[in-house]
Design a protein around this motif. Structure first.
Motif, mmCIF file in Angstrom:
data_model
loop_
_atom_site.group_PDB
_atom_site.id
_atom_site.type_symbol
_atom_site.label_atom_id
_atom_site.label_comp_id
_atom_site.label_asym_id
_atom_site.label_seq_id
_atom_site.Cartn_x
_atom_site.Cartn_y
_atom_site.Cartn_z
ATOM 1 N N MET A 1 11.217 34.858 30.460
ATOM 2 C CA MET A 1 12.622 34.555 30.175
ATOM 3 C C MET A 1 13.403 34.540 31.485
ATOM 4 N N LEU A 2 14.215 33.509 31.650
ATOM 5 C CA LEU A 2 15.024 33.379 32.861
ATOM 6 C C LEU A 2 16.476 33.778 32.650
ATOM 7 N N SER A 3 17.027 33.364 31.513
ATOM 8 C CA SER A 3 18.444 33.659 31.249
ATOM 9 C C SER A 3 18.697 33.665 29.752
ATOM 10 N N GLY A 4 19.798 34.302 29.377
ATOM 11 C CA GLY A 4 20.150 34.394 27.964
ATOM 12 C C GLY A 4 19.198 35.294 27.214
ATOM 13 N N GLU A 5 19.161 35.105 25.899
ATOM 14 C CA GLU A 5 18.224 35.864 25.084
ATOM 15 C C GLU A 5 17.723 34.999 23.940
ATOM 16 N N ALA A 6 16.511 35.305 23.510
ATOM 17 C CA ALA A 6 15.896 34.609 22.389
ATOM 18 C C ALA A 6 15.170 35.633 21.532
ATOM 19 N N MET A 7 15.051 35.315 20.266
ATOM 20 C CA MET A 7 14.312 36.167 19.343
ATOM 21 C C MET A 7 12.873 35.654 19.278
ATOM 22 N N LEU A 8 11.935 36.507 19.644
ATOM 23 C CA LEU A 8 10.522 36.204 19.480
ATOM 24 C C LEU A 8 10.169 36.543 18.039
ATOM 25 N N VAL A 9 9.748 35.543 17.278
ATOM 26 C CA VAL A 9 9.406 35.725 15.875
ATOM 27 C C VAL A 9 7.893 35.614 15.741
ATOM 28 N N GLU A 10 7.294 36.673 15.237
ATOM 29 C CA GLU A 10 5.864 36.712 14.960
ATOM 30 C C GLU A 10 5.681 37.097 13.504
ATOM 31 N N GLU A 11 4.443 37.182 13.069
ATOM 32 C CA GLU A 11 4.157 37.603 11.704
ATOM 33 C C GLU A 11 4.624 39.043 11.524
ATOM 34 N N GLY A 12 5.678 39.234 10.762
ATOM 35 C CA GLY A 12 6.158 40.576 10.461
ATOM 36 C C GLY A 12 6.890 41.276 11.591
ATOM 37 N N ALA A 13 7.251 40.560 12.659
ATOM 38 C CA ALA A 13 7.945 41.219 13.774
ATOM 39 C C ALA A 13 8.959 40.274 14.404
ATOM 40 N N ARG A 14 10.060 40.866 14.840
ATOM 41 C CA ARG A 14 11.108 40.146 15.571
ATOM 42 C C ARG A 14 11.463 41.002 16.786
ATOM 43 N N THR A 15 11.405 40.389 17.973
ATOM 44 C CA THR A 15 11.648 41.105 19.211
ATOM 45 C C THR A 15 12.601 40.299 20.074
ATOM 46 N N VAL A 16 13.677 40.938 20.538
ATOM 47 C CA VAL A 16 14.608 40.252 21.431
ATOM 48 C C VAL A 16 13.998 40.182 22.829
ATOM 49 N N LEU A 17 14.015 38.981 23.417
ATOM 50 C CA LEU A 17 13.588 38.789 24.804
ATOM 51 C C LEU A 17 14.808 38.409 25.630
ATOM 52 N N ARG A 18 14.965 39.078 26.765
ATOM 53 C CA ARG A 18 16.089 38.823 27.673
ATOM 54 C C ARG A 18 15.547 38.464 29.052
ATOM 55 N N ALA A 19 16.448 38.012 29.923
ATOM 56 C CA ALA A 19 16.062 37.618 31.275
ATOM 57 C C ALA A 19 15.173 38.685 31.914
ATOM 58 N N GLY A 20 14.043 38.238 32.449
ATOM 59 C CA GLY A 20 13.072 39.145 33.066
ATOM 60 C C GLY A 20 11.958 39.574 32.143
ATOM 61 N N ASP A 21 12.153 39.441 30.830
ATOM 62 C CA ASP A 21 11.092 39.794 29.888
ATOM 63 C C ASP A 21 9.991 38.740 29.909
ATOM 64 N N MET A 22 8.786 39.168 29.571
ATOM 65 C CA MET A 22 7.624 38.289 29.527
ATOM 66 C C MET A 22 6.892 38.495 28.217
ATOM 67 N N ALA A 23 6.161 37.477 27.801
ATOM 68 C CA ALA A 23 5.354 37.581 26.583
ATOM 69 C C ALA A 23 4.066 36.781 26.779
ATOM 70 N N ALA A 24 2.988 37.286 26.205
ATOM 71 C CA ALA A 24 1.687 36.632 26.304
ATOM 72 C C ALA A 24 1.124 36.419 24.905
ATOM 73 N N PHE A 25 0.470 35.278 24.726
ATOM 74 C CA PHE A 25 -0.098 34.914 23.435
ATOM 75 C C PHE A 25 -1.544 34.471 23.658
ATOM 76 N N PRO A 26 -2.495 35.400 23.515
ATOM 77 C CA PRO A 26 -3.894 35.067 23.757
ATOM 78 C C PRO A 26 -4.435 34.064 22.740
ATOM 79 N N LYS A 27 -5.276 33.173 23.223
ATOM 80 C CA LYS A 27 -5.904 32.194 22.338
ATOM 81 C C LYS A 27 -6.711 32.900 21.259
ATOM 82 N N GLY A 28 -6.765 32.271 20.093
ATOM 83 C CA GLY A 28 -7.562 32.797 19.000
ATOM 84 C C GLY A 28 -6.927 33.929 18.219
ATOM 85 N N GLU A 29 -5.775 34.416 18.646
ATOM 86 C CA GLU A 29 -5.084 35.502 17.940
ATOM 87 C C GLU A 29 -4.236 34.887 16.824
ATOM 88 N N PRO A 30 -4.612 35.064 15.572
ATOM 89 C CA PRO A 30 -3.930 34.364 14.470
ATOM 90 C C PRO A 30 -2.594 34.989 14.064
#
Length: 147
Positions: free
Chosen positions: A70-99
């Protein structure tokens, strides 16, 4: 290493999503940085989400790792059963094959921006919330029929 002039790269908001599935990403603006920088092993995109826009339909890849910063602002990371706010400087990884389907949604009243890293997938991409599957290089219904 040459500096990338972001302003010189056209923003695009097109999508390959068929029909009504495209509406969610109409206000997603993408600059493909990889081709401009001469990268061929992986893709890098600068993405701006206007308020109310999503990065994609919620999805997961069988054969593509994804990573974002994340570079600026904020976004809601929506996954199965979870919601996480991401803000500038936050990072997220999504490994292949993870359903566990994921996407970002801008639920704020200002733009947000992030950089996404991945590579063009060659395997299937699954969309758990809608009747959509990427398989064999085309979008299909979950029963295999082409759109």
């Amino acid at each position: 290493m040459p500096r990338i002039d972001l302003d010189s790269i056209a923003q695009r908001n097109d999508t390959g999503y068929p029909g009504a599935h495209a509406r969610l990403v109409q206000q997603r603006w993408v600059r493909r940085l990889g081709p401009v920088a001469g990268l061929t092993d992986f893709g890098v995109s600068h993405v701006v989400l206007k308020p109310g826009a999503a990065s994609s339909q919620r999805h997961w890849h069988e054969d593509e790792d994804e990573f974002l910063v994340m570079l600026s602002g904020e976004a809601m990371l929506v996954e199965e059963g979870a919601r996480t706010v991401l803000r500038a400087g936050d990072m997220a990884a999504f490994p292949k094959g993870e359903p566990d389907g994921h996407h970002l949604v801008n639920e704020s009243d200002t733009d947000c921006a992030f950089v996404a890293f991945g590579r063009p997938p060659t395997g299937d991409c699954h969309y758990p919330d809608i009747d959509l599957l990427w398989s064999g290089g085309v979008y299909r219904h979950k029963d295999g029929r082409r759109y």
